[in-house]
Design an enzyme around this catalytic site. Structure first.
Site, PDB file in Angstrom:
ATOM      1  N   ASP A   1     -11.042  -6.707  -2.704  1.00  0.00           N
ATOM      2  CA  ASP A   1     -11.962  -7.730  -2.738  1.00  0.00           C
ATOM      3  C   ASP A   1     -13.356  -7.357  -2.452  1.00  0.00           C
ATOM      4  OD1 ASP A   1     -12.625  -8.015   0.656  1.00  0.00           O
ATOM      5  OD2 ASP A   1     -10.455  -7.539   0.192  1.00  0.00           O
TER       6      ASP A   1
ATOM      7  N   GLU B   1       0.839  -1.307  -0.043  1.00  0.00           N
ATOM      8  CA  GLU B   1       0.041   0.059  -0.010  1.00  0.00           C
ATOM      9  C   GLU B   1       0.955   1.323  -0.023  1.00  0.00           C
ATOM     10  OE1 GLU B   1      -3.738  -1.829   2.254  1.00  0.00           O
ATOM     11  OE2 GLU B   1      -2.287  -0.768   3.561  1.00  0.00           O
TER      12      GLU B   1
END
Length: 231
Positions: free
Chosen positions: A198, A12
């Site tokens: 997701d 990230e």
């Protein structure tokens, strides 16, 4: 202008760190803070670690040691909006805890005692993010409610229970509301930018492992485009 940027995991923040120039590093309490230049702005990037406590520690240290003018939380999230695909982006319109319940004392579900029910991001940061959307190409981005809790959500039953409490929730993750709460108490403007890894269902563990790098890249790209919009 100095901007603090917080991601929980290496994928990230890796693209942001790779794009920085004049970078210097120091480690405090096991957390590395990398200061330098990114998209023409002075920034401090840190990988906080996963969850609300880790995020709170990193945010507090970031604000106390570096005094940023604003904080951006970047990273991945589970999606709750049918119109968004994996890799698409949610810009926080508000941020809430989804796993807090002190309603017995008259608070809203998700509201921590003596705190606001929702943490509202700075308008100028949201505006800059919206201006950056046009440069994302095929990646879609929306504003929406982002909820935070110390759980990885992959149970459809729990997903439905969360949507009952927060019917407008666009995404959930594990750090944003903690970062927002610390920023609120210090009076530092913030925004949360999350790319979907997701869809918060039974496939989430497999999807997350497969798409965390993609989500991290898209979220980092959005942050860099946002920085370019700031004056």
């Amino acid at each position: 202008m100095k901007i603090g940027i917080i991601g929980a995991m290496e994928p990230e923040v890796a693209h942001l760190i790779a794009a920085m120039t004049n970078a210097t590093s120091q480690t405090i309490a096991g957390i590395e803070f990398i200061a330098g230049t990114l998209a023409g702005k002075d920034v401090v990037v840190t990988r906080s670690g996963i969850g609300k406590v880790a995020a709170s520690i990193a945010t507090t240290l970031l604000i106390e040691k570096y005094a940023p003018d604003a904080v951006i939380n970047t990273g991945s999230a589970g999606g709750f909006v049918d119109t968004l695909a994996i890799g698409d982006i949610v810009i926080s319109s508000e941020v809430r805890h989804h796993d807090v319940d002190v309603t017995a004392f008259g608070y809203e579900i998700g509201q921590m005692a003596q705190q606001p029910a929702a943490f509202i991001p700075a308008a100028h940061l949201v505006e800059a993010a919206n201006k950056a959307i046009a440069q994302l190409g095929e990646v879609k981005a929306i504003e929406g409610l982002i909820c935070t809790g110390d759980s990885f959500i992959c149970d459809p039953v729990r997903t439905q229970a969360m949507l009952k409490n927060f019917p407008t929730m666009a995404a959930c993750e594990m750090e944003g509301a903690a970062i927002a709460q610390v920023c609120h108490q210090f009076g530092v403007p913030f925004v949360v930018i999350r790319s979907l890894s997701d869809n918060a269902n039974n496939d989430s563990p497999v999807d997350f492992d497969s798409y965390i790098v993609k989500a991290g890249y898209h979220s980092a790209l959005m942050v860099m485009l946002l920085l370019e919009q700031l004056k």
